[in-house]
Design a protein around this motif. Sequence first.
Motif, PDB file in Angstrom:
ATOM      1  N   ASP A 175      33.299  64.795 -22.229  1.00 55.32           N
ATOM      2  CA  ASP A 175      32.765  63.578 -21.300  1.00 55.32           C
ATOM      3  C   ASP A 175      31.166  63.690 -20.990  1.00 55.32           C
ATOM      4  N   PRO A 176      30.303  63.150 -21.833  1.00 55.60           N
ATOM      5  CA  PRO A 176      29.004  63.288 -21.286  1.00 55.60           C
ATOM      6  C   PRO A 176      28.736  62.416 -20.174  1.00 55.60           C
ATOM      7  N   GLY A 177      29.499  61.548 -19.685  1.00 56.69           N
ATOM      8  CA  GLY A 177      29.168  60.923 -18.466  1.00 56.69           C
ATOM      9  C   GLY A 177      29.397  61.479 -17.290  1.00 56.69           C
ATOM     10  N   VAL A 178      29.932  62.958 -17.485  1.00 61.60           N
ATOM     11  CA  VAL A 178      30.176  63.857 -15.967  1.00 61.60           C
ATOM     12  C   VAL A 178      28.730  64.539 -15.827  1.00 61.60           C
ATOM     13  N   ARG A 179      28.332  64.486 -14.567  1.00 59.04           N
ATOM     14  CA  ARG A 179      26.977  65.291 -14.310  1.00 59.04           C
ATOM     15  C   ARG A 179      26.997  65.726 -12.968  1.00 59.04           C
ATOM     16  N   PRO A 180      26.271  66.922 -12.703  1.00 63.47           N
ATOM     17  CA  PRO A 180      26.109  67.586 -11.248  1.00 63.47           C
ATOM     18  C   PRO A 180      25.343  66.685 -10.512  1.00 63.47           C
ATOM     19  N   VAL A 181      25.725  66.705  -9.169  1.00 63.44           N
ATOM     20  CA  VAL A 181      24.931  66.007  -8.082  1.00 63.44           C
ATOM     21  C   VAL A 181      25.181  67.420  -7.231  1.00 63.44           C
ATOM     22  N   ARG A 182      23.812  67.877  -7.158  1.00 63.83           N
ATOM     23  CA  ARG A 182      23.672  69.146  -6.292  1.00 63.83           C
ATOM     24  C   ARG A 182      23.533  68.717  -4.818  1.00 63.83           C
ATOM     25  N   GLY A 183      24.329  69.763  -3.817  1.00 61.54           N
ATOM     26  CA  GLY A 183      24.389  69.630  -2.600  1.00 61.54           C
ATOM     27  C   GLY A 183      24.203  70.865  -2.090  1.00 61.54           C
ATOM     28  N   GLN A 184      22.960  70.892  -0.943  1.00 64.73           N
ATOM     29  CA  GLN A 184      22.755  72.112  -0.245  1.00 64.73           C
ATOM     30  C   GLN A 184      23.081  72.066   1.120  1.00 64.73           C
ATOM     31  N   LEU A 185      23.648  72.994   1.662  1.00 64.11           N
ATOM     32  CA  LEU A 185      23.835  73.087   3.156  1.00 64.11           C
ATOM     33  C   LEU A 185      23.431  74.258   3.704  1.00 64.11           C
ATOM     34  N   VAL A 186      23.213  74.119   5.091  1.00 66.52           N
ATOM     35  CA  VAL A 186      22.927  75.419   5.762  1.00 66.52           C
ATOM     36  C   VAL A 186      23.750  75.390   6.943  1.00 66.52           C
ATOM     37  N   VAL A 187      24.274  76.623   7.336  1.00 63.69           N
ATOM     38  CA  VAL A 187      25.197  77.041   8.353  1.00 63.69           C
ATOM     39  C   VAL A 187      24.527  77.639   9.427  1.00 63.69           C
ATOM     40  N   VAL A 188      24.710  77.310  10.680  1.00 64.71           N
ATOM     41  CA  VAL A 188      24.060  77.671  11.715  1.00 64.71           C
ATOM     42  C   VAL A 188      24.904  77.879  12.997  1.00 64.71           C
ATOM     43  N   GLU A 189      24.742  78.911  13.789  1.00 64.44           N
ATOM     44  CA  GLU A 189      25.667  78.993  15.091  1.00 64.44           C
ATOM     45  C   GLU A 189      25.481  77.738  15.693  1.00 64.44           C
ATOM     46  N   ASN A 190      26.725  77.342  16.023  1.00 64.09           N
ATOM     47  CA  ASN A 190      26.792  76.106  16.917  1.00 64.09           C
ATOM     48  C   ASN A 190      26.338  76.088  18.370  1.00 64.09           C
ATOM     49  N   PRO A 191      25.306  75.251  18.911  1.00 66.01           N
ATOM     50  CA  PRO A 191      24.516  75.408  20.106  1.00 66.01           C
ATOM     51  C   PRO A 191      25.679  74.597  20.866  1.00 66.01           C
ATOM     52  N   GLY A 192      26.559  74.008  20.688  1.00 67.35           N
ATOM     53  CA  GLY A 192      27.559  73.396  21.549  1.00 67.35           C
ATOM     54  C   GLY A 192      27.661  71.960  21.013  1.00 67.35           C
ATOM     55  N   ILE A 193      27.515  71.727  19.797  1.00 64.66           N
ATOM     56  CA  ILE A 193      27.672  70.392  19.308  1.00 64.66           C
ATOM     57  C   ILE A 193      29.211  70.279  18.943  1.00 64.66           C
ATOM     58  N   ASP A 194      29.972  69.013  19.380  1.00 66.62           N
ATOM     59  CA  ASP A 194      31.264  68.883  19.090  1.00 66.62           C
ATOM     60  C   ASP A 194      31.594  67.545  18.382  1.00 66.62           C
ATOM     61  N   GLU A 195      30.736  67.011  18.017  1.00 63.96           N
ATOM     62  CA  GLU A 195      30.931  65.623  17.225  1.00 63.96           C
ATOM     63  C   GLU A 195      29.975  65.660  15.895  1.00 63.96           C
ATOM     64  N   TRP A 196      30.582  65.055  14.860  1.00 70.56           N
ATOM     65  CA  TRP A 196      29.851  64.862  13.724  1.00 70.56           C
ATOM     66  C   TRP A 196      28.631  63.819  13.835  1.00 70.56           C
ATOM     67  N   PHE A 197      27.714  63.813  12.722  1.00 72.00           N
ATOM     68  CA  PHE A 197      26.944  62.832  12.736  1.00 72.00           C
ATOM     69  C   PHE A 197      26.241  62.912  10.983  1.00 72.00           C
ATOM     70  N   THR A 198      26.324  61.580  10.660  1.00 78.55           N
ATOM     71  CA  THR A 198      25.639  61.373   9.202  1.00 78.55           C
ATOM     72  C   THR A 198      24.651  60.140   9.126  1.00 78.55           C
ATOM     73  N   SER A 199      23.819  60.598   8.191  1.00 75.67           N
ATOM     74  CA  SER A 199      22.737  59.556   8.006  1.00 75.67           C
ATOM     75  C   SER A 199      22.350  59.638   6.694  1.00 75.67           C
ATOM     76  N   ALA A 200      22.718  58.614   5.674  1.00 68.88           N
ATOM     77  CA  ALA A 200      22.552  58.780   4.368  1.00 68.88           C
ATOM     78  C   ALA A 200      21.702  57.366   3.774  1.00 68.88           C
ATOM     79  N   ASP A 201      20.686  57.506   3.001  1.00 69.88           N
ATOM     80  CA  ASP A 201      20.001  56.539   2.309  1.00 69.88           C
ATOM     81  C   ASP A 201      20.381  56.825   0.764  1.00 69.88           C
ATOM     82  N   PRO A 202      21.122  55.660   0.227  1.00 68.58           N
ATOM     83  CA  PRO A 202      21.587  55.908  -1.110  1.00 68.58           C
ATOM     84  C   PRO A 202      20.316  55.973  -1.980  1.00 68.58           C
ATOM     85  N   ALA A 203      19.271  55.464  -1.692  1.00 68.31           N
ATOM     86  CA  ALA A 203      18.145  55.560  -2.674  1.00 68.31           C
ATOM     87  C   ALA A 203      17.382  56.834  -2.422  1.00 68.31           C
ATOM     88  N   SER A 204      17.909  57.604  -1.638  1.00 67.94           N
ATOM     89  CA  SER A 204      17.003  59.063  -1.504  1.00 67.94           C
ATOM     90  C   SER A 204      18.111  60.232  -1.871  1.00 67.94           C
TER      91      SER A 204
END
Length: 310
Positions: A175-204
């Motif tokens: 299926d040539p329509g299958v393609r990779p979308v690369r996602g890079q993450l960084v894991v840090v020691e948590n400084p006390g944050i207990d809620e998640w947050f997201t901000s995504a711009d579909p154009a970026s």
Amino acid sequence: MSAVADVIVVGGGVSGLTTALLLAERGLRVRVWSRDPASATTSAVAGALWWPYRIEPEALVGAWSLETLGVYEELAADPAPTGVRMVAGVHEGEHLAALGPWARRLKGASQVAEGLRVTLPLIDMPVHLRWLEDRLARAGGVVERRTVRDLAEAAAEAPVVVNCTGLGARELAPDPGVRPVRGQLVVVENPGIDEWFTSADPASSATTYLFPQPGGLVLGGTAETDDPRTEPDPRTAEEIVARCARVRPEIAGARVIGHRVGLRPARDAGVRIEAEELPEGGLLVHNYGHGGAGVTVARGCARAAAQLVG
């Protein structure tokens, strides 16, 4: 000598294991063929907040997502073995009214100045994948390390093959329509944050999110289409930390403890759940193309694929 199987599921990520589990719980003899251990699959890298992100077709995704949400809400009652917790957070800039009908089923969602505040499943994927493997084993399923170069290899050993190979479907389906979308993450020691947050711009290709996981605070990220690089890029990592620190300044001083890269298995035509008869008389069921939301739709898509097995 390999075990006899009614079904061979090719692919040992969250989609393959979930599909295999449903089939095994129906009493079928199921084997999973996976090139990599679950801990080395793309699923294991996922930040894994439940949310229908970068996935089509919109008309079907809502139902798949909500079915999976219901399962995670139950599993969150016992987070230690399942890896699933219900965690509050904010989707910056998101508006409930602009989302699909599925969003009306979200419990306790509220519009706040920053965006949409809601409590959602946040999954510790290495733990959840082990839980799936354990459940599968108890149901009689077997996971085998095996590199598959042609789906005919599986069809030669079982009357039904389920293709959950993610990016591998590009060559295996093919299926040539299958393609990779690369996602890079960084894991840090948590400084006390207990809620998640997201901000995504579909154009970026740059996104901003932070997920408090048991092993550290997961910072992201990227969504780089057709980028197959699997090594972390140091400059990208610095940019990720800087973006997240603008949201929560205490992140700037957090010690980095890891870097991750995963290739999301996107598909131009959206998720493919489809059955086809093989020339030799067997049945091939496809379940791939989940993009950035494989965890979000895992149970719903597994159910749809399992129904095609008959």
